[in-house]
Design an enzyme around this catalytic site. Sequence first.
Site, PDB file in Angstrom:
ATOM      1  N   ASP A 138       0.103  -7.616   1.516  1.00  0.00           N
ATOM      2  CA  ASP A 138       0.503  -6.207   1.576  1.00  0.00           C
ATOM      3  C   ASP A 138       2.027  -6.051   1.621  1.00  0.00           C
ATOM      4  O   ASP A 138       2.548  -5.222   2.350  1.00  0.00           O
ATOM      5  CB  ASP A 138      -0.140  -5.493   2.768  1.00  0.00           C
ATOM      6  CG  ASP A 138      -0.086  -3.972   2.603  1.00  0.00           C
ATOM      7  OD1 ASP A 138      -0.149  -3.495   1.457  1.00  0.00           O
ATOM      8  OD2 ASP A 138       0.044  -3.274   3.631  1.00  0.00           O
ATOM      9  N   GLY A 157       3.540   6.759   8.161  1.00  0.00           N
ATOM     10  CA  GLY A 157       4.942   6.866   7.767  1.00  0.00           C
ATOM     11  C   GLY A 157       5.766   5.680   8.219  1.00  0.00           C
ATOM     12  O   GLY A 157       6.829   5.414   7.656  1.00  0.00           O
ATOM     13  N   ASN A 158       5.296   4.965   9.258  1.00  0.00           N
ATOM     14  CA  ASN A 158       5.996   3.760   9.724  1.00  0.00           C
ATOM     15  C   ASN A 158       5.783   2.558   8.813  1.00  0.00           C
ATOM     16  O   ASN A 158       6.566   1.602   8.835  1.00  0.00           O
ATOM     17  CB  ASN A 158       5.531   3.362  11.128  1.00  0.00           C
ATOM     18  CG  ASN A 158       6.309   4.029  12.242  1.00  0.00           C
ATOM     19  OD1 ASN A 158       5.721   4.693  13.094  1.00  0.00           O
ATOM     20  ND2 ASN A 158       7.622   3.866  12.235  1.00  0.00           N
ATOM     21  N   SER A 159       4.707   2.563   8.027  1.00  0.00           N
ATOM     22  CA  SER A 159       4.369   1.396   7.215  1.00  0.00           C
ATOM     23  C   SER A 159       5.520   0.973   6.326  1.00  0.00           C
ATOM     24  O   SER A 159       6.130   1.787   5.639  1.00  0.00           O
ATOM     25  CB  SER A 159       3.166   1.702   6.322  1.00  0.00           C
ATOM     26  OG  SER A 159       2.005   1.173   6.869  1.00  0.00           O
ATOM     27  N   GLY A 215     -12.092 -21.524  -0.780  1.00  0.00           N
ATOM     28  CA  GLY A 215     -13.394 -21.071  -1.244  1.00  0.00           C
ATOM     29  C   GLY A 215     -14.501 -21.272  -0.231  1.00  0.00           C
ATOM     30  O   GLY A 215     -15.591 -21.755  -0.575  1.00  0.00           O
ATOM     31  N   HIS A 275       0.808  -1.221   0.000  1.00  0.00           N
ATOM     32  CA  HIS A 275       0.000   0.000   0.000  1.00  0.00           C
ATOM     33  C   HIS A 275       0.839   1.269   0.000  1.00  0.00           C
ATOM     34  O   HIS A 275       0.333   2.346  -0.331  1.00  0.00           O
ATOM     35  CB  HIS A 275      -1.019   0.001   1.153  1.00  0.00           C
ATOM     36  CG  HIS A 275      -0.472   0.308   2.504  1.00  0.00           C
ATOM     37  ND1 HIS A 275      -0.245  -0.664   3.455  1.00  0.00           N
ATOM     38  CD2 HIS A 275      -0.125   1.474   3.093  1.00  0.00           C
ATOM     39  CE1 HIS A 275       0.208  -0.100   4.569  1.00  0.00           C
ATOM     40  NE2 HIS A 275       0.302   1.191   4.366  1.00  0.00           N
TER      41      HIS A 275
END
Length: 362
Positions: A113, A188-190, A241, A81
């Site tokens: 992610d 900002g840490n991501s 599924g 992201h």
Amino acid sequence: MAAFGFGGTGAGTVQNETADSNATAGDGNDIDSPYTETYRNSIDSVVLVTVSGTGSAPGGGSGGLGSGFVIDDQHLVTNNHVVASASDDGIEVQFSNEEWRAASIVGTDIYSDLAVLRVEDMPDIATGLSFLESKPVIGQEALAIGNPLGLDASVSQGIVSGIDRSLPSPTGFSIPAAIQTDAPINPGNSGGPLVSLEGEVLGVVFAGAGQTIGFAIAAVLANRVVPTLIEDGTYEHPYMGIGVQPVGPAIADEIGLEEATGVLVMEVVPNSPADGVLEPGRTGQPGSGDVIVAIDGTEIPTQEQLSSYLALETSPGDTIKLEVVRDGDRQSVELTLAERPAAELPRTPIPGRPGERPPLEP
């Protein structure tokens, strides 16, 4: 976004401290602290990620700031992201010595992610950080190193508060095996590392939820995803599924379980691997539907354990043996996992109320 604050910030000015202020904070030789030692040994491998973008990527925006860290002489890891909206030549990274480098995307995985970037001319100061090869221990100390609010080379301290958490994601599939920490995490840490005092990466910082609760994508998951992103650019997740819910005391009593454990199959996706193999529950009939209690001999007491087992122990094409309780009887069935279908975006990325979760569809 009410429940979680993703660790990427909107586009804006990079807020670097001066070289003198960094030297004062980081070069004191008279401080005897394990936190200081870990920080000094790790910080040169942690970067500020800046993104300029077009907003054309699914889930993307117009750019912003995040963090990342070096894993070898060419590659960095960050969050998908953080870079999802990047335009061509739109990613630059800054190292702790304030050198800048252009970075390109090697591979991304929206489901975990995670993203891998390449830097052709890695600064000499940067050495690869290593992922922990096992799950961390609840209660062990951890440091989140990164660039909260664009403030470079920052560190916050906490402990591992929990493991095997399921994180909501924009894809509708939860991110499994995640780490919970009370180390303060801010926009900002991501993409930065959550490290042990030994300097091993416990996880890739994902988001903060306020109230001193933050989350990181576990190193054990990254260890599976990242090498494949480097080699192939993509990663295929296993897919059953099904939609499930926890087994509570009422359901356990109805089907004859001695304790409330396992997961009740509430939905079977048509034409999925589970179609024709597993039976979903029927509305108003709490004793109907298969309850999964084990996979390949490993007990599955919760939704989180189901997701973690599939993510960490299986791959598309594997045939797994499920132990289920059906109509009060235990039996075994086999199911061959497929590749997870493409994500249907956009979706509401984060539940809006405490305790709300997206459907779990392994």
